[in-house]
Motif scaffolding. Sequence first.
Motif, PDB file in Angstrom:
ATOM      1  N   UNK A  86       0.814  -1.219   0.000  1.00  0.00           N
ATOM      2  CA  UNK A  86       0.000   0.000   0.000  1.00  0.00           C
ATOM      3  C   UNK A  86       0.849   1.271   0.000  1.00  0.00           C
ATOM      4  N   UNK A  87       1.920   1.233  -0.775  1.00  0.00           N
ATOM      5  CA  UNK A  87       2.734   2.442  -0.930  1.00  0.00           C
ATOM      6  C   UNK A  87       2.492   3.006  -2.327  1.00  0.00           C
ATOM      7  N   UNK A  88       2.555   4.337  -2.438  1.00  0.00           N
ATOM      8  CA  UNK A  88       2.264   4.991  -3.717  1.00  0.00           C
ATOM      9  C   UNK A  88       3.383   4.701  -4.713  1.00  0.00           C
ATOM     10  N   UNK A  89       3.018   4.082  -5.831  1.00  0.00           N
ATOM     11  CA  UNK A  89       4.033   3.805  -6.853  1.00  0.00           C
ATOM     12  C   UNK A  89       3.892   4.715  -8.075  1.00  0.00           C
ATOM     13  N   UNK A  90       2.651   5.195  -8.291  1.00  0.00           N
ATOM     14  CA  UNK A  90       2.458   6.082  -9.449  1.00  0.00           C
ATOM     15  C   UNK A  90       1.536   7.221  -9.065  1.00  0.00           C
ATOM     16  N   UNK A  91       1.883   8.397  -9.538  1.00  0.00           N
ATOM     17  CA  UNK A  91       1.007   9.544  -9.358  1.00  0.00           C
ATOM     18  C   UNK A  91       0.833  10.172 -10.740  1.00  0.00           C
ATOM     19  N   UNK A  92      -0.374  10.038 -11.247  1.00  0.00           N
ATOM     20  CA  UNK A  92      -0.625  10.493 -12.618  1.00  0.00           C
ATOM     21  C   UNK A  92      -1.814  11.439 -12.653  1.00  0.00           C
ATOM     22  N   UNK A  93      -1.533  12.695 -12.849  1.00  0.00           N
ATOM     23  CA  UNK A  93      -2.598  13.704 -12.904  1.00  0.00           C
ATOM     24  C   UNK A  93      -2.347  14.603 -14.111  1.00  0.00           C
ATOM     25  N   UNK A  94      -2.451  14.041 -15.302  1.00  0.00           N
ATOM     26  CA  UNK A  94      -2.141  14.871 -16.456  1.00  0.00           C
ATOM     27  C   UNK A  94      -3.393  15.511 -17.050  1.00  0.00           C
ATOM     28  N   UNK A  95      -3.186  16.683 -17.647  1.00  0.00           N
ATOM     29  CA  UNK A  95      -4.232  17.415 -18.371  1.00  0.00           C
ATOM     30  C   UNK A  95      -5.470  17.666 -17.504  1.00  0.00           C
TER      31      UNK A  95
END
Length: 653
Positions: A86-95
Amino acid sequence: MELSKQHMLVSSSLFLSHKVIILLSCFNLFGLATASTVIRGNDTDQQALLQFKAKITGDQLRVMESWNSSIHFCNWHGVTCGHKHQRVTELELELLELSGSLSPYIGNLSFLTKLNLEGNRFSNQIPQEFGGLRRLESLNLANNSISGEIPWNLSACSKLAFVSVRGNQLTGAIPASLGLLSNLKLMLLGHNSLSGSIPPSLGNLSSLEGLALMANALSGIIPEALGKLTNLSELQVEENAFSGVVPVSMFNLSNIRAFNIGGNRIQGTLPTEFAITMPHVEFFSVWGNQISGQIPVSISNASVLSVLQLGDNRLGGKVPSLENLDQLSILLIDRNHLGHGAEGDLNFLCTLVNDTKLEILDISKNNLGGLFPKCITNFSSTLSYLIIEKNKIVAGIPDGIGNLINLEVLAASENQLSGPIPSDIGSLQKLNTFYAGNNLLSGLIPHSIGNLTALTELALDFNNLQGSIPSSLGNCQKLQVMDLSNNNLSGPIPPQVLGLSSLSIALDLSSNYLTGELPTEVENLKNLGEFYVSRNNLSGFLPSSLGSCVSLEKLFLDGNLFQGSIHLSFTSLRGLVELDVSNNNLSGQVPEFLVNFRSLQYLNLSFNGFEGVIPNEGVFKNTSATFVEGNDKLCGGIPESDSGVLFSTNYMV
Ligand SMILES: *[C@@H]1O[C@H](CO)[C@@H](O)[C@H](O)[C@H]1NC(C)=O
Ligand SMILES: *[C@@H]1O[C@H](CO)[C@@H](O)[C@H](O)[C@H]1NC(C)=O
Ligand SMILES: *[C@@H]1O[C@H](CO)[C@@H](O)[C@H](O)[C@H]1NC(C)=O
Ligand SMILES: *[C@@H]1O[C@H](CO)[C@@H](O)[C@H](O)[C@H]1NC(C)=O
Ligand SMILES: *[C@@H]1O[C@H](CO)[C@@H](O)[C@H](O)[C@H]1NC(C)=O
Ligand SMILES: *[C@@H]1O[C@H](CO)[C@@H](O)[C@H](O)[C@H]1NC(C)=O
Ligand SMILES: *[C@@H]1O[C@H](CO)[C@@H](O)[C@H](O)[C@H]1NC(C)=O
Ligand SMILES: *[C@@H]1O[C@H](CO)[C@@H](O)[C@H](O)[C@H]1NC(C)=O
Ligand SMILES: *[C@@H]1O[C@H](CO)[C@@H](O)[C@H](O)[C@H]1NC(C)=O
Ligand SMILES: *[C@@H]1O[C@H](CO)[C@@H](O)[C@H](O)[C@H]1NC(C)=O
Ligand SMILES: *[C@@H]1O[C@H](CO)[C@@H](O)[C@H](O)[C@H]1NC(C)=O
């Protein structure tokens, strides 16, 4: 009339963006973190995400509302966690139109492999703390408003394979430390304000496949060390201020597919073994430099070449055969010193007849002579731009040009083309621009020209064209510019042509032998900015409907036989900047309303039969703007000055 060149240039960005997609989809395969759990790492991640959210000041699409305590942060929009820990591996907030600054707390997401914030409005700097993201493989901050320098300690993110900060406002130099990113495959730093030179350490990026530094303020030489990047397939350093010569080793990168050094101050010559050392090159561009010497003969062996941009350099000599380039779609060799102004210069064109991909051909502004080759008519019907302006090409436009059914632009001005315009030109249904001015063309303008219904710009000025203006031109209802000036055209102006309401930029029929009256259909030219019929044999009264041409800024009716007075309807032409009615047979009062034409900077009423008093306000006050000589009946007569140019208002008072 001359074609503006800028829009022709093609950038190689398509190649790179394609690459990015491939690379990123690979990341999804190994996006999960594998390392052991850090105690309370969960809390650190939640804290970091909340701090990230806290720095977001604009969120019009309300995406961050989902980031609340009612659901676990691993389910927040754009967040991906590793299943196990449960660790953050991806942070994707595009457009997502997010604005604000980037929180340094992101540096605490120690399992992060992918950070993608492309296409938002983040501003301020990239926090140094990003250097703590030891597992980061992909960093994409492209198309934001990020400023400041690229943190030197990004080099600590040793797993980085993809970095894009393209399209921001980054300044300062490229940190030499980035040369330590031995896993880096793509480095995209284009469209910023980076300065300084390329650090030679980048030559140590042995995995690098794509390097994009275009549209910055980088200078200095392209370092020899980049020649060590044997995996490099795409190099884009265009639109900077690089100088010196390209190291020979750069032309030796056998995996290169796209090579763009255009728009710099680079000197030297193209390598003679071009196709041998770069056998896979698809996109080769050196436009806008100071490259000299000849186009290497070996180019013909670059069999996968699709785009060749050599324009605006100092290349000379003979253009070699391009025989095997059957993938070539864009060939721009304009603005060089190619050719000897003699027969044979254009032989290379005929070596392209089997190239079924050819779309754009620009050989303009060279020293290319000889016959307009007939083989052109056998060119691929995919050809859409044929630009041969400003050369020394002779003989006629070949009959059969009509085979090029996808032609959109035919620009052949300023050559020595003679003979008639072939009537099968009418087959070019997509032609929007036809420039053949400043040649020796003769004969009639073919009636079939009216078939060119896509035409927006037509320039046939300075030729020996005869006969009347074909009324079929009235079918070209997209025409914005028409220049038929300086020919031997005679007969009346067809009302259909003067009624073409699409004409908006300019209509120039001056210096011909046109007769008859100005048709009242002139009233349709409501959007026309410039109208010239100077030096013809037009006669009769000026139609009052001319007053409908309310967009006119330049109106030149001089050197005809127009008679009568200037109609009151002309009052509506108050946007006029230049008005010349000189050398006619006009009479009556000098219209008082002209004093209210605020934009008027040139008014020539000379050599007519005007009478009465010259107004003394507005344009008439400006003695270098108003010309009235040769009007015997004007009050007080004309000053005795022999050049007779000026009529001083002082004289009137
Ligand atoms: C919290 O997020 C959930 C899921 O996106 C959403 O339905 C809910 O409205 C949010 N709550 C608040 C208080 O914004
Ligand atoms: C996370 O990062 C911030 C700022 O970079 C720092 O102040 C903080 O101590 C770090 N650690 C945790 C556990 O949040
Ligand atoms: C960024 O913006 C430019 C211009 O709007 C666009 O062409 C490009 O595709 C966008 N994305 C990237 C990654 O550059
Ligand atoms: C490249 O790497 C080598 C060894 O890995 C190192 O000795 C050299 O200094 C580096 N070159 C540059 C220009 O940083
Ligand atoms: C070009 O590459 C060849 C073989 O890969 C090598 O022998 C030659 O030295 C290289 N030339 C330069 C100038 O790097
Ligand atoms: C093209 O390559 C072939 C062999 O690969 C070679 O024989 C020929 O000379 C080359 N042609 C040119 C123009 O370099
Ligand atoms: C074009 O193709 C034809 C038929 O394959 C061939 O005879 C001719 O030599 C080729 N011409 C050029 C210039 O490549
Ligand atoms: C055009 O191609 C045809 C068929 O290949 C050939 O017969 C003709 O001679 C060619 N014309 C020119 C001008 O090259
Ligand atoms: C022009 O168009 C007419 C009718 O659309 C057609 O009959 C004629 O063949 C065309 N002429 C040319 C040269 O394309
Ligand atoms: C005004 O018109 C006359 C006659 O056409 C011409 O000789 C003169 O040069 C014109 N004046 C200017 C400043 O163009
Ligand atoms: C000039 O106009 C007058 C009428 O205003 C007319 O009688 C005369 O014939 C005209 N001259 C020429 C050369 O057209």
